[in-house]
Design a protein around this motif. Structure first.
Motif, PDB file in Angstrom:
ATOM      1  N   SER A 209       0.841  -1.212   0.000  1.00 21.46           N
ATOM      2  CA  SER A 209       0.000   0.000   0.000  1.00 21.46           C
ATOM      3  C   SER A 209       0.873   1.258   0.000  1.00 21.46           C
ATOM      4  N   ILE A 210       1.998   1.211   0.742  1.00 22.26           N
ATOM      5  CA  ILE A 210       2.924   2.359   0.760  1.00 22.26           C
ATOM      6  C   ILE A 210       3.467   2.618  -0.645  1.00 22.26           C
ATOM      7  N   MET A 211       3.912   1.535  -1.329  1.00 18.55           N
ATOM      8  CA  MET A 211       4.497   1.691  -2.667  1.00 18.55           C
ATOM      9  C   MET A 211       3.460   2.208  -3.671  1.00 18.55           C
ATOM     10  N   CYS A 212       2.238   1.645  -3.610  1.00 14.37           N
ATOM     11  CA  CYS A 212       1.177   2.074  -4.542  1.00 14.37           C
ATOM     12  C   CYS A 212       0.786   3.534  -4.277  1.00 14.37           C
ATOM     13  N   PHE A 213       0.714   3.896  -3.004  1.00 12.92           N
ATOM     14  CA  PHE A 213       0.393   5.282  -2.612  1.00 12.92           C
ATOM     15  C   PHE A 213       1.478   6.234  -3.108  1.00 12.92           C
ATOM     16  N   PHE A 214       2.719   5.815  -2.969  1.00 14.00           N
ATOM     17  CA  PHE A 214       3.889   6.602  -3.395  1.00 14.00           C
ATOM     18  C   PHE A 214       3.846   6.851  -4.907  1.00 14.00           C
ATOM     19  N   PHE A 215       3.701   5.762  -5.679  1.00 13.93           N
ATOM     20  CA  PHE A 215       3.716   5.887  -7.148  1.00 13.93           C
ATOM     21  C   PHE A 215       2.470   6.595  -7.679  1.00 13.93           C
ATOM     22  N   PHE A 216       1.333   6.413  -6.980  1.00 18.21           N
ATOM     23  CA  PHE A 216       0.095   7.088  -7.395  1.00 18.21           C
ATOM     24  C   PHE A 216       0.250   8.600  -7.244  1.00 18.21           C
ATOM     25  N   ASN A 217       0.797   9.036  -6.110  1.00 18.34           N
ATOM     26  CA  ASN A 217       0.958  10.473  -5.866  1.00 18.34           C
ATOM     27  C   ASN A 217       1.994  11.109  -6.776  1.00 18.34           C
ATOM     28  N   LEU A 218       3.034  10.339  -7.126  1.00 20.38           N
ATOM     29  CA  LEU A 218       4.064  10.873  -8.031  1.00 20.38           C
ATOM     30  C   LEU A 218       3.703  10.657  -9.497  1.00 20.38           C
ATOM     31  N   ASN A 219       2.586   9.930  -9.737  1.00 16.50           N
ATOM     32  CA  ASN A 219       2.113   9.612 -11.092  1.00 16.50           C
ATOM     33  C   ASN A 219       3.205   8.913 -11.912  1.00 16.50           C
ATOM     34  N   MET A 220       3.757   7.858 -11.341  1.00 10.83           N
ATOM     35  CA  MET A 220       4.873   7.142 -11.977  1.00 10.83           C
ATOM     36  C   MET A 220       4.473   5.727 -12.354  1.00 10.83           C
ATOM     37  N   PHE A 221       4.892   5.324 -13.561  1.00 11.69           N
ATOM     38  CA  PHE A 221       4.591   3.983 -14.053  1.00 11.69           C
ATOM     39  C   PHE A 221       5.815   3.268 -14.610  1.00 11.69           C
ATOM     40  N   PHE A 222       6.860   4.030 -14.939  1.00 10.98           N
ATOM     41  CA  PHE A 222       8.069   3.430 -15.512  1.00 10.98           C
ATOM     42  C   PHE A 222       9.307   3.893 -14.757  1.00 10.98           C
ATOM     43  N   MET A 223      10.356   3.059 -14.839  1.00 13.17           N
ATOM     44  CA  MET A 223      11.560   3.295 -14.062  1.00 13.17           C
ATOM     45  C   MET A 223      12.270   4.599 -14.444  1.00 13.17           C
ATOM     46  N   ASN A 224      12.271   4.920 -15.734  1.00 13.85           N
ATOM     47  CA  ASN A 224      13.009   6.123 -16.161  1.00 13.85           C
ATOM     48  C   ASN A 224      12.381   7.410 -15.627  1.00 13.85           C
ATOM     49  N   GLN A 225      11.097   7.342 -15.211  1.00 11.65           N
ATOM     50  CA  GLN A 225      10.461   8.529 -14.626  1.00 11.65           C
ATOM     51  C   GLN A 225      11.100   8.910 -13.288  1.00 11.65           C
ATOM     52  N   LEU A 226      11.700   7.921 -12.632  1.00 10.01           N
ATOM     53  CA  LEU A 226      12.382   8.198 -11.364  1.00 10.01           C
ATOM     54  C   LEU A 226      13.649   9.021 -11.586  1.00 10.01           C
ATOM     55  N   PHE A 227      14.235   8.916 -12.798  1.00  8.53           N
ATOM     56  CA  PHE A 227      15.484   9.632 -13.088  1.00  8.53           C
ATOM     57  C   PHE A 227      15.222  10.994 -13.719  1.00  8.53           C
ATOM     58  N   ILE A 228      14.263  11.040 -14.650  1.00  6.05           N
ATOM     59  CA  ILE A 228      14.095  12.270 -15.432  1.00  6.05           C
ATOM     60  C   ILE A 228      13.165  13.289 -14.788  1.00  6.05           C
ATOM     61  N   ASN A 229      12.409  12.869 -13.756  1.00  8.73           N
ATOM     62  CA  ASN A 229      11.561  13.835 -13.051  1.00  8.73           C
ATOM     63  C   ASN A 229      12.336  14.472 -11.906  1.00  8.73           C
ATOM     64  N   ASN A 230      11.945  15.675 -11.595  1.00  7.28           N
ATOM     65  CA  ASN A 230      12.649  16.428 -10.563  1.00  7.28           C
ATOM     66  C   ASN A 230      12.076  16.071  -9.186  1.00  7.28           C
ATOM     67  N   ILE A 231      12.657  15.069  -8.557  1.00 11.82           N
ATOM     68  CA  ILE A 231      12.173  14.611  -7.251  1.00 11.82           C
ATOM     69  C   ILE A 231      13.182  15.015  -6.189  1.00 11.82           C
ATOM     70  N   SER A 232      12.673  15.437  -5.037  1.00 10.13           N
ATOM     71  CA  SER A 232      13.587  15.860  -3.962  1.00 10.13           C
ATOM     72  C   SER A 232      14.320  14.658  -3.375  1.00 10.13           C
ATOM     73  N   PRO A 233      15.545  14.865  -2.866  1.00 13.59           N
ATOM     74  CA  PRO A 233      16.327  13.751  -2.295  1.00 13.59           C
ATOM     75  C   PRO A 233      15.625  13.053  -1.136  1.00 13.59           C
ATOM     76  N   LEU A 234      14.805  13.794  -0.377  1.00 14.70           N
ATOM     77  CA  LEU A 234      14.082  13.204   0.757  1.00 14.70           C
ATOM     78  C   LEU A 234      13.114  12.126   0.271  1.00 14.70           C
ATOM     79  N   ILE A 235      12.405  12.403  -0.821  1.00 16.22           N
ATOM     80  CA  ILE A 235      11.463  11.427  -1.388  1.00 16.22           C
ATOM     81  C   ILE A 235      12.229  10.215  -1.912  1.00 16.22           C
ATOM     82  N   LYS A 236      13.401  10.455  -2.505  1.00 13.52           N
ATOM     83  CA  LYS A 236      14.230   9.345  -3.010  1.00 13.52           C
ATOM     84  C   LYS A 236      14.693   8.433  -1.874  1.00 13.52           C
TER      85      LYS A 236
END
Length: 337
Positions: A209-236
């Motif tokens: 549920s934590i992982m689904c909640f995390f990806f839902f809020n960040l609107n992420m579906f693919f791995m490369n979105q974790l690299f090319i989107n501007n995410i704060s280090p705390l979230i990482k």
């Protein structure tokens, strides 16, 4: 909040939960079958969407695979009624019922539909499919299982779940293979005791549920979105903690149920199975670390695709969940001393 504003979705969700209770509280196989059918017919309207072709395709695939499993289950029930006194057929019946239940929950080697359907669903529907939809088949499996057959299925699950996730770039498929691996642990837990299974299942559901909640809020579906989107280090860092907890690395919360299972395996001298469980968990932790390491270390100098502005509530929740993941194991160790 489309789900909360839509009365149809709310109605079908209620029926989905209610059908599980019908199936697991039934005193006959036929009643269990009816509960499973109501469950199937209530989940299809939840996942199908007129605006999303992938979701419509997923709902049709789900209907077909679940129908095959249901037909198989009904056929075995009717055969069992016919040959009620025939003890020679007992082994055959148990394997057939187990197979149909394993197919319903997306277990290996009947798992081929599972990642494909998960790929077409939203994160909320994925969460239901990876958690709630496993309850009924699991409980029915515990009523009547073939021990040797189930040992073989456990080995299939942990191996396919670990190796299948190695070459995935889709986060939803990655979660699907992680779910298949955890299914191996859950099948073994339900062979030991129902209480241990409930404990493992609740821990697993919380982490998923934590992982689904995390990806839902960040609107992420693919791995490369974790690299090319501007995410704060705390979230990482939050992502790293929860991924490692889901993989079952000590001292995180996800290790605690696995620790209990490994203790039981060692006490019963099942050394080969223990070795397989541990090695496959290491493979899963490897590809989780690979994602988070790349996410933390890679920095794109070009323009970011999207600047994510998150609400403070989300950040507080993520920090709280991560704290539970870190402290959970330590607190639970003191509780059980």
């Amino acid at each position: 909040m489309y789900f909360l504003n839509n009365s149809n979705k709310m109605f079908f969700t209620f029926i989905l939960f209610f059908s599980t209770l019908i199936a697991i509280s039934s005193n006959s196989w036929f009643g269990c079958w009816i509960g499973l059918e109501i469950n199937l017919l209530s989940f299809i309207p939840l996942i199908s969407s007129p605006f999303n072709l992938l979701a419509s395709e997923a709902s049709l695939k789900y209907f077909l695979t679940q129908s095959i499993a249901s037909i198989n289950f009904l056929f075995v029930i009717l055969l069992k009624m016919t040959f009620f006194k025939n003890f020679l057929m007992d082994n055959f019946f148990s394997i057939m019922i187990n197979s149909s239940m394993l197919m319903k929950m997306g277990s290996a080697p009947f798992h081929f539909w599972f990642p494909n359907i998960i790929e077409g669903l939203s994160w909320f529907n994925n969460f239901i499919l990876m958690t709630w939809q496993k309850i009924t088949p699991m409980i029915l499996l515990s009523y009547y299982f073939n021990k040797n057959f189930l040992y073989l299925m456990i080995i299939f699950n942990i191996m396919i779940g670990a190796i299948g996730g190695l070459n995935q770039i889709s986060l939803r498929k990655l979660m699907a293979f992680s779910s298949i691996n955890n299914l191996g642990w859950m099948l073994f837990a339900i062979m030991i005791s129902e209480n241990l299974w409930i404990f493992y299942f609740l821990m697993y559901s919380f982490l998923i549920s934590i992982m689904c909640f995390f990806f839902f809020n960040l609107n992420m579906f693919f791995m490369n979105q974790l690299f090319i989107n501007n995410i704060s280090p705390l979230i990482k860092i939050n992502l790293l903690i929860n991924f490692l907890s889901l993989g079952g690395l000590p001292p995180f919360l996800g290790f605690f149920p696995k620790w209990i299972m490994i203790n039981f395996l060692m006490d019963n001298k099942l050394y080969l199975l223990t070795f397989l469980f541990v090695i496959m968990s290491l493979i899963i932790i490897f590809f989780y670390i690979r994602i988070t390491y790349s996410c933390l270390m890679l920095n794109y100098f070009k323009m970011k695709w999207m600047k994510i502005n998150l609400k403070n509530n989300f950040l507080w929740l993520m920090n709280f969940f991560s704290l539970i993941s870190i402290m959970g194991m330590i607190l639970s160790t003191f509780l059980f001393l």
